[in-house]
Enzyme design. Structure first.
Site, PDB file in Angstrom:
ATOM      1  N   LYS A 186       0.876  -1.178   0.000  1.00 20.41           N
ATOM      2  CA  LYS A 186       0.000   0.000   0.000  1.00 20.41           C
ATOM      3  C   LYS A 186       0.908   1.222   0.000  1.00 20.41           C
ATOM      4  O   LYS A 186       1.439   1.613   1.021  1.00 20.41           O
ATOM      5  CB  LYS A 186      -0.875  -0.001   1.266  1.00 20.41           C
ATOM      6  CG  LYS A 186      -2.221   0.706   1.134  1.00 20.41           C
ATOM      7  CD  LYS A 186      -2.174   2.176   0.778  1.00 20.41           C
ATOM      8  CE  LYS A 186      -2.053   3.099   1.977  1.00 20.41           C
ATOM      9  NZ  LYS A 186      -1.935   4.526   1.541  1.00 20.41           N
ATOM     10  N   GLU A 262       8.625   1.511  11.644  1.00 19.68           N
ATOM     11  CA  GLU A 262       9.716   2.496  11.593  1.00 19.68           C
ATOM     12  C   GLU A 262       9.043   3.860  11.572  1.00 19.68           C
ATOM     13  O   GLU A 262       8.311   4.177  10.637  1.00 19.68           O
ATOM     14  CB  GLU A 262      10.577   2.263  10.352  1.00 19.68           C
ATOM     15  CG  GLU A 262      11.924   2.951  10.449  1.00 19.68           C
ATOM     16  CD  GLU A 262      11.874   4.366   9.956  1.00 19.68           C
ATOM     17  OE1 GLU A 262      11.596   5.271  10.780  1.00 19.68           O
ATOM     18  OE2 GLU A 262      12.096   4.578   8.758  1.00 19.68           O
ATOM     19  N   CYS A 297      13.348  10.247   7.434  1.00 23.83           N
ATOM     20  CA  CYS A 297      13.015   9.797   8.802  1.00 23.83           C
ATOM     21  C   CYS A 297      14.195   9.991   9.745  1.00 23.83           C
ATOM     22  O   CYS A 297      14.016  10.365  10.883  1.00 23.83           O
ATOM     23  CB  CYS A 297      12.524   8.362   8.829  1.00 23.83           C
ATOM     24  SG  CYS A 297      12.888   7.394   7.390  1.00 23.83           S
ATOM     25  N   GLU A 395       8.876  15.909  15.617  1.00 28.86           N
ATOM     26  CA  GLU A 395       9.379  15.718  14.260  1.00 28.86           C
ATOM     27  C   GLU A 395       8.661  16.693  13.327  1.00 28.86           C
ATOM     28  O   GLU A 395       7.437  16.692  13.247  1.00 28.86           O
ATOM     29  CB  GLU A 395       9.130  14.282  13.790  1.00 28.86           C
ATOM     30  CG  GLU A 395       9.684  14.023  12.406  1.00 28.86           C
ATOM     31  CD  GLU A 395       9.554  12.566  11.961  1.00 28.86           C
ATOM     32  OE1 GLU A 395       8.445  12.019  12.025  1.00 28.86           O
ATOM     33  OE2 GLU A 395      10.572  11.989  11.543  1.00 28.86           O
TER      34      GLU A 395
HETATM   35  P1  NAP Z   1       1.305   8.524   7.748  1.00 29.21           P
HETATM   36  O1  NAP Z   1      -0.064   9.056   7.818  1.00 29.21           O
HETATM   37  O2  NAP Z   1       1.822   7.751   8.886  1.00 29.21           O
HETATM   38  O3  NAP Z   1       1.403   7.666   6.405  1.00 29.21           O
HETATM   39  C1  NAP Z   1       2.161   6.493   6.214  1.00 29.21           C
HETATM   40  C2  NAP Z   1       1.341   5.428   5.506  1.00 29.21           C
HETATM   41  O4  NAP Z   1       0.250   5.015   6.340  1.00 29.21           O
HETATM   42  C3  NAP Z   1       0.701   5.904   4.203  1.00 29.21           C
HETATM   43  O5  NAP Z   1       0.685   4.855   3.274  1.00 29.21           O
HETATM   44  C4  NAP Z   1      -0.683   6.268   4.663  1.00 29.21           C
HETATM   45  O6  NAP Z   1      -1.648   6.305   3.646  1.00 29.21           O
HETATM   46  C5  NAP Z   1      -0.978   5.182   5.655  1.00 29.21           C
HETATM   47  N1  NAP Z   1      -2.034   5.554   6.599  1.00 29.21           N
HETATM   48  C6  NAP Z   1      -2.402   6.804   6.980  1.00 29.21           C
HETATM   49  N2  NAP Z   1      -3.420   6.752   7.871  1.00 29.21           N
HETATM   50  C7  NAP Z   1      -3.707   5.449   8.061  1.00 29.21           C
HETATM   51  C8  NAP Z   1      -4.651   4.757   8.854  1.00 29.21           C
HETATM   52  N3  NAP Z   1      -5.501   5.401   9.644  1.00 29.21           N
HETATM   53  N4  NAP Z   1      -4.661   3.404   8.802  1.00 29.21           N
HETATM   54  C9  NAP Z   1      -3.809   2.745   8.001  1.00 29.21           C
HETATM   55  N5  NAP Z   1      -2.908   3.347   7.218  1.00 29.21           N
HETATM   56  C10 NAP Z   1      -2.835   4.680   7.244  1.00 29.21           C
HETATM   57  O7  NAP Z   1       2.290   9.706   7.471  1.00 29.21           O
HETATM   58  P2  NAP Z   1       1.895  11.100   6.789  1.00 29.21           P
HETATM   59  O8  NAP Z   1       0.570  11.612   7.192  1.00 29.21           O
HETATM   60  O9  NAP Z   1       2.073  10.901   5.364  1.00 29.21           O
HETATM   61  O10 NAP Z   1       2.977  12.033   7.406  1.00 29.21           O
HETATM   62  C11 NAP Z   1       2.732  12.608   8.688  1.00 29.21           C
HETATM   63  C12 NAP Z   1       4.000  12.742   9.464  1.00 29.21           C
HETATM   64  O11 NAP Z   1       4.569  11.445   9.659  1.00 29.21           O
HETATM   65  C13 NAP Z   1       5.087  13.525   8.792  1.00 29.21           C
HETATM   66  O12 NAP Z   1       4.941  14.875   8.953  1.00 29.21           O
HETATM   67  C14 NAP Z   1       6.314  12.963   9.461  1.00 29.21           C
HETATM   68  O13 NAP Z   1       6.533  13.594  10.676  1.00 29.21           O
HETATM   69  C15 NAP Z   1       5.968  11.529   9.676  1.00 29.21           C
HETATM   70  N6  NAP Z   1       6.494  10.662   8.616  1.00 29.21           N
HETATM   71  C16 NAP Z   1       7.508   9.850   8.909  1.00 29.21           C
HETATM   72  C17 NAP Z   1       8.055   9.061   7.920  1.00 29.21           C
HETATM   73  C18 NAP Z   1       9.188   8.145   8.181  1.00 29.21           C
HETATM   74  O14 NAP Z   1       9.896   7.818   7.252  1.00 29.21           O
HETATM   75  N7  NAP Z   1       9.358   7.661   9.357  1.00 29.21           N
HETATM   76  C19 NAP Z   1       7.569   9.123   6.624  1.00 29.21           C
HETATM   77  C20 NAP Z   1       6.487   9.953   6.348  1.00 29.21           C
HETATM   78  C21 NAP Z   1       5.979  10.711   7.358  1.00 29.21           C
HETATM   79  P3  NAP Z   1      -1.993   7.745   2.984  1.00 29.21           P
HETATM   80  O15 NAP Z   1      -0.818   8.114   2.225  1.00 29.21           O
HETATM   81  O16 NAP Z   1      -3.178   7.485   2.130  1.00 29.21           O
HETATM   82  O17 NAP Z   1      -2.300   8.686   4.111  1.00 29.21           O
END
Ligand code: NAP
Ligand code: MG
Length: 496
Positions: A186, A262, A297, A395
């Protein structure tokens, strides 16, 4: 030299779900828009998987696993197919890189030199490992033989973020497929296009239908459906802490599947007064936080610097930041591209406001517009940060460095460890003893000494504390996509 703007206008990316070896629209016909962060314009509408589609993908993956077509195929067959996939990724380097650049905002130069080649290397490395990893014979009593063998788990659900779509996908898919699992990927809603192309290349390489499925869709719908599916044996996730913990809930409320997380970080760079080369440190610090516009990250988002070198160092960090070419991801000269989405851009700008309200000195911090409508923020430094403040603890995931001044190594390490996260850390010092002592004391999954961001598939990557559990990369990742099986064979007394 390729004209990337022209190439972008003739791109016809695959936008349908890959389920059971076929590209198809969502069962209910739903789509979502994917936007190019370079100019805020629509690239394409992508099929949005619902529960029904995710269920179809998981069932197809489970059926393929049961059939043994991949899971029980000869290791060398899996090796050949995955090697072919790595080759195909490189043969299609320009198209994959362009998709990554336009969809995620990575500079095309980075996408061509880093994202695609790194992801291909990961696939090749695990392919090569397939026939080089041995199982165990336990030191059993004379009357028995005890074998400890690894077996594939079954169906692995991989849920990935938008910051390094291809690279992070490869960390999960390659070891999972190498071990014989089936995979349902996904991708992040913001960046599904390179994952779908990877799906096409996987089919072309000879990965059987159902063994590798790609289901773009909304996190709370498609991601959740995967997390709760009873036929999924393991979820491997990279993203935010809140969503990661959500996957633990999904697992707990469904079949107790394994969950590896992660979850990002707030990685500290410690620079001590005896650091030998402040220019090298400044370059490591600036690249460590500004590369990929800080959406990394393990990005080095905190600088913890001894007061003796604070002014000298900061001046150099700011100078390196200013020298980086921020611009259109489709220009080959660009070094820093965009923030991935408008929402993330707002989040970064909100943190700039928070930094001001918390009394930090803000250098940079503005939205800029090398391309109209795009999501660009200039390299930003927050000086005079209290490590306990929000900009010291949270973060940001943008090109923003929080600088905290300390006295001596002991205080530096204490401040560095005063964080909910523990993904990575760096220490700059000329003392071997201080280097080793600090490296031991730092609670982080990776520690660099006099460097930042040396990385390769050969070493594990993952976090302590809120940065998650589980490790991507290295041979250890093979363990995380397999279960240990014990086989006892009774041999009786020692007569033949
Ligand atoms: P996120 O919401 O955690 O997204 C990561 C993955 O999880 C995406 O494929 C996302 O799908 C999916 N997802 C989101 N909500 C979900 C739910 N309720 N149930 C199951 N899967 C779900 O991250 P983000 O919103 O894109 O970013 C938010 C913050 O996370 C960033 O500002 C950053 O601080 C952190 N982040 C960390 C990393 C890392 O490498 N550790 C990477 C990205 C972001 P969708 O794309 O459709 O939402
Ligand atoms: Mg996009």
């Amino acid at each position: 030299m390729t004209n990337w703007h022209e190439a972008a206008t003739s791109l016809r990316p695959e936008t349908r779900l890959l389920i059971d070896g076929e590209f198809r629209p969502a069962a209910d016909g739903a789509t979502f828009d994917t936007i190019a962060p370079r100019d805020g314009r629509l690239i394409a509408s992508v099929s949005a998987a619902s529960d029904i589609d995710v269920d179809a993908a998981v069932r197809s993956a489970a059926a393929a696993f049961e059939s043994g077509v991949w899971s029980r195929s000869d290791r060398r067959h899996r090796q050949r197919v995955l090697l072919r996939l790595a080759e195909l990724m490189l043969e299609n380097l320009d198209e994959l890189a362009l998709l990554e650049a336009i969809d995620s905002g990575h500079p095309i130069g980075d996408a061509r030199r880093v994202d695609v080649p790194n992801a291909a290397r990961v696939v090749r490395w695990y392919a090569e490992a397939i026939d080089k990893v041995y199982d165990e014979v336990a030191p059993a009593p004379e009357s028995a033989l005890a074998l400890v063998t690894r077996e594939a788990l079954g169906v692995v659900g991989a849920v990935v973020p938008w910051n390094y779509p291809l690279i992070i996908s490869s960390w999960k898919i390659a070891p999972a497929l190498a071990m014989g699992n089936s995979v349902v990927l996904k991708p992040a809603e913001l960046t599904s296009l390179s994952a779908l192309m990877l799906g096409r290349l996987a089919l072309e390489a000879g990965i059987p239908p159902g063994v590798f499925n790609v289901v773009p869709g909304l996190g709370p719908v498609a991601g959740q459906a995967l997390g709760r599916h009873p036929l999924v044996d393991k979820i491997t996730f990279t993203g935010s802490p809140a969503v990661g913990r959500g996957f633990m809930t999904y697992a707990g409320e469904s079949n107790g599947k394994q969950v590896a997380l992660e979850l990002g970080g707030k990685s500290p760079h410690i620079v001590l007064a005896d650091a030998e080369d402040l220019d090298a440190a400044a370059s490591g610090i600036a690249w460590g936080i500004f590369y990929n516009a800080g959406q990394t990250c393990h990005g080095g988002s905190r600088l913890i610097v001894d007061e003796a070198v604070h002014d000298e160092l900061l001046e150099r960090v700011v100078a390196v930041g200013r020298s980086l070419v921020l611009g259109d991801p489709l220009d080959e000269a660009t070094q820093i591209g965009t923030i991935a989405s408008e929402r993330q851009l707002e989040r970064v700008l909100d943190y700039v406001a928070i930094a001001r309200s918390e009394g930090a000195t803000v250098i940079g911090g503005d939205r800029v517009s090398p391309v109209e409508g795009g999501y660009y923020v200039e390299p930003t430094v927050f000086d005079g940060v209290d490590n306990r403040s929000r900009i010291g603890q949270e973060e940001i995931f943008g090109p923003a460095l929080a600088v905290t001044t300390v006295r001596g190594a002991e205080e530096a390490v204490r401040v560095a460890n005063d964080s909910p996260y523990g993904l990575a850390a760096a220490v700059w010092t000329s003392s071997v003893t201080t280097a080793h002592r600090s490296a031991r004391a730092l609670r982080a999954g990776t520690v660099w000494v006099n460097a930042f961001d040396i990385a390769d598939v050969i070493t594990p990557f993952g976090g302590f504390k809120a940065s998650g559990s589980g490790r991507d990369r290295s041979l250890h990742a093979l363990d995380s996509y397999s279960a240990l099986k014990t086989t006892w064979i009774h041999l009786g007394d020692d007569r033949l």
